[in-house]
Scaffold this motif. Structure first.
Motif, PDB file in Angstrom:
ATOM      1  N   TRP A 257       0.820  -1.208   0.000  1.00  0.00           N
ATOM      2  CA  TRP A 257       0.000   0.000   0.000  1.00  0.00           C
ATOM      3  C   TRP A 257       0.858   1.265   0.000  1.00  0.00           C
ATOM      4  CZ3 TRP A 257      -4.682   0.250  -1.542  1.00  0.00           C
ATOM      5  CH2 TRP A 257      -5.553  -0.823  -1.382  1.00  0.00           C
ATOM      6  N   ARG A 258       2.018   1.221   0.675  1.00  0.00           N
ATOM      7  CA  ARG A 258       2.865   2.412   0.710  1.00  0.00           C
ATOM      8  C   ARG A 258       3.374   2.774  -0.692  1.00  0.00           C
ATOM      9  NH1 ARG A 258       5.923  -1.679   3.036  1.00  0.00           N
ATOM     10  NH2 ARG A 258       7.867  -2.208   1.943  1.00  0.00           N
ATOM     11  N   THR A 259       3.574   1.741  -1.529  1.00  0.00           N
ATOM     12  CA  THR A 259       3.987   2.019  -2.907  1.00  0.00           C
ATOM     13  C   THR A 259       2.861   2.670  -3.694  1.00  0.00           C
ATOM     14  OG1 THR A 259       5.499   0.131  -2.864  1.00  0.00           O
ATOM     15  CG2 THR A 259       4.894   0.998  -5.029  1.00  0.00           C
ATOM     16  N   VAL A 260       1.639   2.161  -3.501  1.00  0.00           N
ATOM     17  CA  VAL A 260       0.479   2.729  -4.190  1.00  0.00           C
ATOM     18  C   VAL A 260       0.289   4.188  -3.786  1.00  0.00           C
ATOM     19  CG1 VAL A 260      -2.011   2.573  -4.499  1.00  0.00           C
ATOM     20  CG2 VAL A 260      -0.632   0.491  -4.396  1.00  0.00           C
ATOM     21  N   LEU A 261       0.345   4.445  -2.473  1.00  0.00           N
ATOM     22  CA  LEU A 261       0.175   5.813  -1.997  1.00  0.00           C
ATOM     23  C   LEU A 261       1.318   6.710  -2.469  1.00  0.00           C
ATOM     24  CD1 LEU A 261      -1.040   5.114   1.664  1.00  0.00           C
ATOM     25  CD2 LEU A 261      -2.414   5.818  -0.309  1.00  0.00           C
ATOM     26  N   GLY A 262       2.537   6.155  -2.484  1.00  0.00           N
ATOM     27  CA  GLY A 262       3.681   6.938  -2.965  1.00  0.00           C
ATOM     28  C   GLY A 262       3.534   7.339  -4.415  1.00  0.00           C
ATOM     29  N   LEU A 263       3.059   6.403  -5.246  1.00  0.00           N
ATOM     30  CA  LEU A 263       2.840   6.719  -6.661  1.00  0.00           C
ATOM     31  C   LEU A 263       1.761   7.784  -6.828  1.00  0.00           C
ATOM     32  CD1 LEU A 263       3.022   3.153  -8.266  1.00  0.00           C
ATOM     33  CD2 LEU A 263       4.664   5.024  -8.536  1.00  0.00           C
ATOM     34  N   ALA A 264       0.689   7.677  -6.049  1.00  0.00           N
ATOM     35  CA  ALA A 264      -0.379   8.679  -6.136  1.00  0.00           C
ATOM     36  C   ALA A 264       0.135  10.060  -5.749  1.00  0.00           C
ATOM     37  CB  ALA A 264      -1.544   8.278  -5.242  1.00  0.00           C
ATOM     38  N   LEU A 265       0.935  10.125  -4.686  1.00  0.00           N
ATOM     39  CA  LEU A 265       1.504  11.405  -4.271  1.00  0.00           C
ATOM     40  C   LEU A 265       2.462  11.947  -5.328  1.00  0.00           C
ATOM     41  CD1 LEU A 265       2.184  10.710  -0.479  1.00  0.00           C
ATOM     42  CD2 LEU A 265       0.447  12.234  -1.462  1.00  0.00           C
ATOM     43  N   ALA A 266       3.279  11.069  -5.916  1.00  0.00           N
ATOM     44  CA  ALA A 266       4.233  11.504  -6.934  1.00  0.00           C
ATOM     45  C   ALA A 266       3.508  12.042  -8.166  1.00  0.00           C
ATOM     46  CB  ALA A 266       5.149  10.347  -7.315  1.00  0.00           C
TER      47      ALA A 266
ATOM     48  N   THR B 210       0.498  13.306  -8.211  1.00  0.00           N
ATOM     49  CA  THR B 210      -0.127  14.578  -7.835  1.00  0.00           C
ATOM     50  C   THR B 210       0.888  15.713  -7.868  1.00  0.00           C
ATOM     51  OG1 THR B 210      -1.695  13.406  -6.424  1.00  0.00           O
ATOM     52  CG2 THR B 210      -1.430  15.770  -6.051  1.00  0.00           C
ATOM     53  N   ALA B 211       2.091  15.436  -7.369  1.00  0.00           N
ATOM     54  CA  ALA B 211       3.154  16.445  -7.420  1.00  0.00           C
ATOM     55  C   ALA B 211       3.524  16.778  -8.861  1.00  0.00           C
ATOM     56  CB  ALA B 211       4.380  15.952  -6.659  1.00  0.00           C
ATOM     57  N   ALA B 212       3.532  15.750  -9.727  1.00  0.00           N
ATOM     58  CA  ALA B 212       3.835  15.992 -11.139  1.00  0.00           C
ATOM     59  C   ALA B 212       2.768  16.874 -11.777  1.00  0.00           C
ATOM     60  CB  ALA B 212       3.938  14.660 -11.885  1.00  0.00           C
ATOM     61  N   LEU B 213       1.494  16.648 -11.401  1.00  0.00           N
ATOM     62  CA  LEU B 213       0.418  17.490 -11.912  1.00  0.00           C
ATOM     63  C   LEU B 213       0.621  18.938 -11.488  1.00  0.00           C
ATOM     64  CD1 LEU B 213      -2.362  18.037 -13.176  1.00  0.00           C
ATOM     65  CD2 LEU B 213      -3.383  17.328 -10.998  1.00  0.00           C
ATOM     66  N   ALA B 214       0.947  19.141 -10.212  1.00  0.00           N
ATOM     67  CA  ALA B 214       1.184  20.500  -9.728  1.00  0.00           C
ATOM     68  C   ALA B 214       2.345  21.156 -10.463  1.00  0.00           C
ATOM     69  CB  ALA B 214       1.447  20.475  -8.223  1.00  0.00           C
ATOM     70  N   LEU B 215       3.396  20.367 -10.720  1.00  0.00           N
ATOM     71  CA  LEU B 215       4.548  20.897 -11.440  1.00  0.00           C
ATOM     72  C   LEU B 215       4.186  21.293 -12.860  1.00  0.00           C
ATOM     73  CD1 LEU B 215       7.599  21.439 -11.709  1.00  0.00           C
ATOM     74  CD2 LEU B 215       7.888  19.035 -12.327  1.00  0.00           C
ATOM     75  N   LEU B 216       3.424  20.432 -13.537  1.00  0.00           N
ATOM     76  CA  LEU B 216       3.047  20.725 -14.919  1.00  0.00           C
ATOM     77  C   LEU B 216       2.141  21.947 -14.992  1.00  0.00           C
ATOM     78  CD1 LEU B 216       2.400  17.119 -16.296  1.00  0.00           C
ATOM     79  CD2 LEU B 216       4.239  18.679 -16.956  1.00  0.00           C
ATOM     80  N   LEU B 217       1.158  22.036 -14.086  1.00  0.00           N
ATOM     81  CA  LEU B 217       0.274  23.201 -14.079  1.00  0.00           C
ATOM     82  C   LEU B 217       1.061  24.478 -13.810  1.00  0.00           C
ATOM     83  CD1 LEU B 217      -2.856  21.850 -12.150  1.00  0.00           C
ATOM     84  CD2 LEU B 217      -2.726  22.492 -14.567  1.00  0.00           C
ATOM     85  N   SER B 218       1.992  24.404 -12.868  1.00  0.00           N
ATOM     86  CA  SER B 218       2.798  25.582 -12.553  1.00  0.00           C
ATOM     87  C   SER B 218       3.680  25.972 -13.723  1.00  0.00           C
ATOM     88  CB  SER B 218       3.660  25.312 -11.317  1.00  0.00           C
ATOM     89  OG  SER B 218       2.864  24.992 -10.201  1.00  0.00           O
ATOM     90  N   ALA B 219       4.301  24.966 -14.361  1.00  0.00           N
ATOM     91  CA  ALA B 219       5.233  25.253 -15.446  1.00  0.00           C
ATOM     92  C   ALA B 219       4.534  25.861 -16.651  1.00  0.00           C
ATOM     93  CB  ALA B 219       5.966  23.971 -15.851  1.00  0.00           C
ATOM     94  N   PHE B 220       3.310  25.403 -16.941  1.00  0.00           N
ATOM     95  CA  PHE B 220       2.623  25.893 -18.122  1.00  0.00           C
ATOM     96  C   PHE B 220       1.780  27.142 -17.839  1.00  0.00           C
ATOM     97  CE2 PHE B 220       3.828  21.832 -19.769  1.00  0.00           C
ATOM     98  CZ  PHE B 220       3.885  21.997 -21.133  1.00  0.00           C
ATOM     99  N   ALA B 221       1.136  27.187 -16.672  1.00  0.00           N
ATOM    100  CA  ALA B 221       0.225  28.292 -16.386  1.00  0.00           C
ATOM    101  C   ALA B 221       0.936  29.507 -15.811  1.00  0.00           C
ATOM    102  CB  ALA B 221      -0.874  27.826 -15.425  1.00  0.00           C
ATOM    103  N   TRP B 222       1.969  29.277 -14.988  1.00  0.00           N
ATOM    104  CA  TRP B 222       2.618  30.419 -14.339  1.00  0.00           C
ATOM    105  C   TRP B 222       3.261  31.387 -15.332  1.00  0.00           C
ATOM    106  CZ3 TRP B 222       7.725  32.117 -13.870  1.00  0.00           C
ATOM    107  CH2 TRP B 222       7.921  33.137 -12.931  1.00  0.00           C
ATOM    108  N   PRO B 223       4.053  30.907 -16.325  1.00  0.00           N
ATOM    109  CA  PRO B 223       4.603  31.868 -17.283  1.00  0.00           C
ATOM    110  C   PRO B 223       3.520  32.637 -18.028  1.00  0.00           C
ATOM    111  CG  PRO B 223       5.749  29.771 -17.458  1.00  0.00           C
ATOM    112  CD  PRO B 223       4.552  29.545 -16.586  1.00  0.00           C
TER     113      PRO B 223
ATOM    114  N   LEU C 236      16.286   9.956 -16.280  1.00  0.00           N
ATOM    115  CA  LEU C 236      15.420  10.013 -17.454  1.00  0.00           C
ATOM    116  C   LEU C 236      14.169  10.833 -17.159  1.00  0.00           C
ATOM    117  CD1 LEU C 236      14.614   9.085 -20.295  1.00  0.00           C
ATOM    118  CD2 LEU C 236      13.707   6.980 -19.280  1.00  0.00           C
ATOM    119  N   VAL C 237      13.540  10.593 -16.018  1.00  0.00           N
ATOM    120  CA  VAL C 237      12.345  11.358 -15.643  1.00  0.00           C
ATOM    121  C   VAL C 237      12.692  12.834 -15.485  1.00  0.00           C
ATOM    122  CG1 VAL C 237      10.601  11.692 -13.856  1.00  0.00           C
ATOM    123  CG2 VAL C 237      11.226   9.375 -14.573  1.00  0.00           C
TER     124      VAL C 237
END
Length: 337
Positions: free
Chosen positions: A24-33, A35-48, A248-249
């Motif tokens: 379960w910790r792996t599943v939750l870790g992937l979900a958190l990761a 979610t963080a990627a979504l926040a990063l993408l929204l910030s990178a595209f919307a903030w500029p 790579l990521v």
């Protein structure tokens, strides 16, 4: 010889099934990761996009010194920090400054009234901004001279702006595919080079030949796109080769999530915040856009900087692949990224 009863057999099978399940910790870790990627993408595209506005846009002004100073003061009061005003001797010098990419545009205060000199190929957003500023200052429509007009089939410059993202994605995906599916640094580098040589003319065939979004020399544009795709692909491959899948990521996020929104493909670097504009031009997507604008609208003027950036990315990627190859020979194996 001992035997397992049916109950014990079922229990053993149940335990084996539980052992095969992802913790379960792996599943939750992937979900958190993710979610963080979504926040990063929204910030990178919307903030500029939300922070886009003129910052120290270089503008030449032609006219008597008192008039030039008056324009400088008026622009500074209306939009503080938006324009960097330079005095030009006459209209001819102002046009040359625009053609040489030393200023983004010029305001000519002539006897018959003001006029504007712009270069749409350097960035349609800046050309429109300067025209609007001149018209707002005079309260009337002013003549506009475009020394680097856009192609007739793409007057708004939308083709290059829309094409920047596919170019970035192609190079990034190619780097990931080669890193994960091809073994050996030499073969990975060869795959990247072959792709770049094929993709450059193909992309220009679409943008220039079909859509009419580019209007420069076909071979020069193809060379720029090929170099850009090689820079992205080899950069991703090199980082992945020495840093594994985490590298790579990171490389993919750097190129796509940062490089594309900061490329200023839909605007101009001068419209981005300080620091971010320099970062955008130091990444391959921004360098490709800048170099394409130079060869398509200015016969290569101003292309030296972005081409140097692309060459550095190609060289860096090849060096990292070479380092990975030496390391692999030393250990006798070569593992996928």
């Amino acid at each position: 010889m001992s035997t397992l009863t049916p109950d014990r057999t079922a229990a053993s099978g149940h335990l084996a099934l539980l052992a095969d399940r992802t913790p379960w910790r792996t599943v939750l870790g992937l979900a958190l990761a993710l979610t963080a990627a979504l926040a990063l993408l929204l910030s990178a595209f919307a903030w500029p996009a939300t922070q886009t506005r003129p910052r120290d846009v270089p503008v030449a002004v032609v006219g008597p010194p008192p008039a030039v100073e008056q324009v400088r003061t008026a622009l500074g009061s209306a939009q503080p920090g938006a324009f960097d005003v330079t005095a030009a001797v006459d209209a001819a010098q102002a046009r040359q400054l625009v053609r040489d990419r030393e200023v983004s545009g010029a305001l000519v205060l002539g006897p018959g009234g003001p006029s504007v000199v712009v270069a749409t190929q350097a960035g349609p957003a800046v050309a429109q901004l300067l025209t609007q500023v001149a018209q707002g200052a005079t309260g009337a429509t002013v003549p506009v001279e475009d020394v680097a007009p856009p192609p007739a089939d793409d007057p708004r410059g939308a083709g290059l702006a829309a094409g920047a993202l596919p170019l970035s994605i192609t190079g990034a995906v190619a780097g990931a595919v080669l890193a994960l599916r091809v073994r050996g640094p030499g073969r990975r580098a060869a795959g990247a080079v072959v792709l770049a040589l094929l993709a450059g003319p193909t992309a220009v065939g679409v943008l220039h030949g079909w859509l009419g979004a580019l209007g420069g020399d076909w071979l020069a544009e193809s060379a720029v796109v090929s170099l850009g795709i090689a820079a992205i692909t080899l950069g991703v491959l090199g980082i992945a080769a020495v840093a594994g899948r985490a590298g790579l990521v990171l490389a993919e996020l750097t190129v796509v999530a940062l490089g594309n929104p900061l490329s200023a493909a839909a605007g101009a670097p001068a419209l981005l915040p300080d620091g971010w504009r320099e970062l955008g031009q130091a990444l391959p997507p921004g360098a490709v856009v800048a170099a394409l604008r130079s060869v398509a609208g200015f016969d290569g003027t101003g292309a030296a900087g972005p081409l140097t950036v692309l060459v550095l990315w190609v060289t860096g990627g090849l060096l990292l692949l070479a380092v990975a190859g030496v390391r692999a020979r030393r250990h006798g194996t070569y593992t996928a990224a």
